[in-house]
Scaffold this motif. Structure first.
Motif, short mmCIF file in Angstrom:
data_model
loop_
_atom_site.label_atom_id
_atom_site.label_comp_id
_atom_site.label_asym_id
_atom_site.label_seq_id
_atom_site.Cartn_x
_atom_site.Cartn_y
_atom_site.Cartn_z
N VAL A 126 -12.20 1.00 -72.55
CA VAL A 126 -12.28 -0.49 -72.41
C VAL A 126 -11.71 -0.96 -74.30
CG1 VAL A 126 -13.21 -2.70 -72.71
CG2 VAL A 126 -13.86 -1.24 -71.31
N ALA A 127 -10.14 -1.79 -74.10
CA ALA A 127 -10.16 -2.37 -75.70
C ALA A 127 -9.61 -3.57 -75.38
CB ALA A 127 -8.43 -1.71 -75.86
N ILE A 128 -10.21 -3.92 -76.30
CA ILE A 128 -10.54 -5.47 -77.20
C ILE A 128 -8.99 -5.60 -78.06
CG2 ILE A 128 -11.74 -7.32 -77.49
CD1 ILE A 128 -14.61 -6.31 -75.92
N ASP A 129 -8.60 -6.36 -78.27
CA ASP A 129 -7.46 -6.46 -79.39
C ASP A 129 -7.42 -8.53 -78.89
OD1 ASP A 129 -4.64 -7.03 -80.40
OD2 ASP A 129 -3.36 -5.43 -79.06
N GLY A 130 -6.86 -8.85 -79.92
CA GLY A 130 -6.66 -10.19 -80.56
C GLY A 130 -6.69 -10.54 -82.22
N PRO A 131 -6.15 -11.55 -81.71
CA PRO A 131 -5.42 -11.80 -83.98
C PRO A 131 -6.41 -11.51 -84.58
CG PRO A 131 -5.11 -13.43 -82.15
CD PRO A 131 -6.16 -12.80 -81.74
N LEU A 132 -6.03 -11.53 -86.01
CA LEU A 132 -7.06 -11.56 -87.27
C LEU A 132 -8.00 -12.64 -87.12
CD1 LEU A 132 -6.92 -9.85 -89.85
CD2 LEU A 132 -6.17 -11.19 -90.58
N LEU A 133 -9.44 -11.82 -87.28
CA LEU A 133 -10.56 -12.75 -87.80
C LEU A 133 -10.61 -13.67 -85.67
CD1 LEU A 133 -10.28 -13.92 -91.31
CD2 LEU A 133 -11.76 -12.25 -90.15
N SER A 134 -10.41 -13.27 -85.09
CA SER A 134 -10.33 -14.27 -83.41
C SER A 134 -11.28 -13.59 -82.45
CB SER A 134 -9.55 -13.89 -82.35
OG SER A 134 -9.21 -11.82 -82.62
N GLY A 135 -12.20 -13.17 -83.29
CA GLY A 135 -13.76 -12.74 -83.14
C GLY A 135 -13.79 -11.36 -81.60
N THR A 179 -1.46 -15.92 -86.50
CA THR A 179 -1.55 -16.92 -87.51
C THR A 179 -0.85 -15.67 -89.03
OG1 THR A 179 -3.54 -16.80 -88.67
CG2 THR A 179 -2.66 -19.10 -87.50
N ASP A 180 -1.52 -14.86 -89.48
CA ASP A 180 -1.11 -13.20 -89.51
C ASP A 180 0.33 -13.35 -89.79
OD1 ASP A 180 -2.19 -11.67 -92.11
OD2 ASP A 180 -1.44 -10.27 -89.76
N ALA A 213 1.29 -10.07 -89.82
CA ALA A 213 1.45 -9.20 -88.85
C ALA A 213 1.23 -8.92 -87.51
CB ALA A 213 0.65 -8.02 -89.26
N ASP A 214 0.86 -10.00 -87.01
CA ASP A 214 -0.14 -10.68 -85.78
C ASP A 214 1.17 -11.01 -85.43
OD1 ASP A 214 -2.42 -9.54 -85.82
OD2 ASP A 214 -3.21 -11.58 -86.52
N LEU A 215 1.88 -11.98 -86.00
CA LEU A 215 3.11 -12.50 -85.65
C LEU A 215 3.92 -11.66 -84.85
CD1 LEU A 215 3.14 -15.51 -88.41
CD2 LEU A 215 2.91 -15.74 -85.67
N ILE A 216 4.15 -10.33 -85.98
CA ILE A 216 5.60 -9.28 -85.15
C ILE A 216 4.89 -8.75 -84.29
CG2 ILE A 216 6.42 -7.92 -86.25
CD1 ILE A 216 5.75 -8.35 -89.37
N ALA A 217 3.96 -8.43 -84.51
CA ALA A 217 2.64 -7.46 -83.44
C ALA A 217 3.00 -8.54 -81.85
CB ALA A 217 1.23 -6.94 -83.22
N TYR A 218 3.03 -10.18 -81.94
CA TYR A 218 2.85 -10.57 -80.69
C TYR A 218 4.12 -11.03 -80.34
CZ TYR A 218 -2.09 -12.28 -79.55
OH TYR A 218 -3.31 -11.30 -79.63
N ALA A 219 5.22 -11.20 -81.29
CA ALA A 219 6.86 -10.85 -80.70
C ALA A 219 7.67 -10.03 -80.40
CB ALA A 219 7.67 -11.43 -82.08
N HIS A 220 6.22 -8.84 -80.22
CA HIS A 220 6.66 -7.41 -79.50
C HIS A 220 6.08 -7.51 -78.60
CE1 HIS A 220 8.50 -5.76 -83.37
NE2 HIS A 220 9.08 -4.50 -82.63
N ALA A 221 5.29 -8.23 -78.24
CA ALA A 221 4.30 -7.80 -76.73
C ALA A 221 2.81 -8.26 -77.01
CB ALA A 221 3.81 -6.24 -76.39
N ASP A 222 2.97 -9.12 -76.52
CA ASP A 222 1.66 -10.12 -76.93
C ASP A 222 0.61 -9.37 -75.93
OD1 ASP A 222 -0.26 -12.97 -76.25
OD2 ASP A 222 1.22 -14.02 -76.26
N PRO A 223 -0.28 -9.55 -76.42
CA PRO A 223 -1.28 -8.51 -76.04
C PRO A 223 -2.31 -9.46 -74.74
CG PRO A 223 -2.62 -8.78 -77.98
CD PRO A 223 -0.43 -9.52 -78.01
N ARG A 224 -1.76 -10.79 -74.75
CA ARG A 224 -2.41 -11.99 -73.57
C ARG A 224 -1.62 -11.25 -72.55
NH1 ARG A 224 -2.68 -16.71 -77.78
NH2 ARG A 224 -0.27 -15.80 -77.37
N ARG A 225 -0.76 -10.52 -72.70
CA ARG A 225 0.16 -11.18 -71.26
C ARG A 225 0.09 -9.30 -70.65
NH1 ARG A 225 4.26 -14.02 -74.27
NH2 ARG A 225 4.51 -15.82 -73.31
N THR A 226 -0.32 -8.44 -71.45
CA THR A 226 -0.82 -7.01 -70.87
C THR A 226 -2.25 -6.83 -70.58
OG1 THR A 226 -0.52 -5.96 -72.80
CG2 THR A 226 1.92 -6.80 -72.04
N ALA A 227 -3.00 -7.54 -70.59
CA ALA A 227 -4.42 -7.81 -70.77
C ALA A 227 -5.07 -7.84 -69.43
CB ALA A 227 -5.17 -8.28 -71.51
#
Length: 196
Positions: free
Chosen positions: A30-39, A163-164, A166-180
């Protein structure tokens, strides 16, 4: 040990039911992804605790503990958010030392941590093994990126806007909320909810 029932624990018990329904028997990741300090780490820890209360073998790991050394990252250029997103983590070690031997099952040993990013130092590996039926929960930024997609049986993303840099770059490439498979809103940590 039975956990005290709170709205968070009740929610996580429902999520655990889905994990176990998908798992059946054998090893599951099981993998859990999210932005910096997201919980995401707290979500992973608490999901593991809920699965453990059902006497299911659960192992925890964090992508943070699979950082490349600063020297190894420097080989890919200047210290930029792009470099961190592209080369900040040792994905080969994640595969070779953790996920692949975990999935192999049986007596294959695996490690859940190879590096201390704060000290920029390798840690002495603690090789562990587990029963035939076990679940591995890994959390981290970028863990749902496309090149790691084959590692996970269930993909969870934590809701929230990056907001970080590096996260902005990652989400621009592939938003994990769309692939989860599931998206969890933990804006109110005491009352998480599914939003996708």
């Amino acid at each position: 040990m039975r956990l005290v029932t709170t709205p968070r624990v009740a929610f996580l018990r429902g999520l655990a039911e889905e994990v176990l329904a998908r798992c059946g028997r054998g090893r599951m990741t099981v993998a859990i992804d999210g932005p910096l300090l997201s919980g995401k780490s707290a979500l992973g820890d608490d999901l593991a605790a809920v699965l453990a209360e059902r006497d299911h073998a659960v192992f925890r790991a964090r992508l943070e503990d699979f950082h490349r050394s600063r020297a190894a990252q420097a080989e890919y250029g200047a210290d930029t958010p792009e470099r961190y997103y592209g080369y900040g983590f040792d994905e080969s070690a994640l595969r070779r030392s953790l996920v692949e031997p975990f999935r192999f099952g049986g007596s294959a040993a695996f490690v859940t941590k190879v590096r201390d990013p704060a000290r920029d130092a390798w840690v002495e590996p603690k090789w562990v093994t587990g029963p035939e039926d076990a679940i591995l929960i890994v959390d981290g930024r970028f863990v749902l990126r496309e090149r790691l997609a084959d590692l996970w049986d269930l993909r969870i993303a934590v809701a929230g806007e990056p907001t970080d840099p590096a996260d902005l770059i990652a989400y621009a490439h592939a938003d994990p909320r769309r692939t989860a498979d599931r998206v969890v809103d933990v804006a109110d940590p005491a009352h998480p909810r599914l939003v996708g």
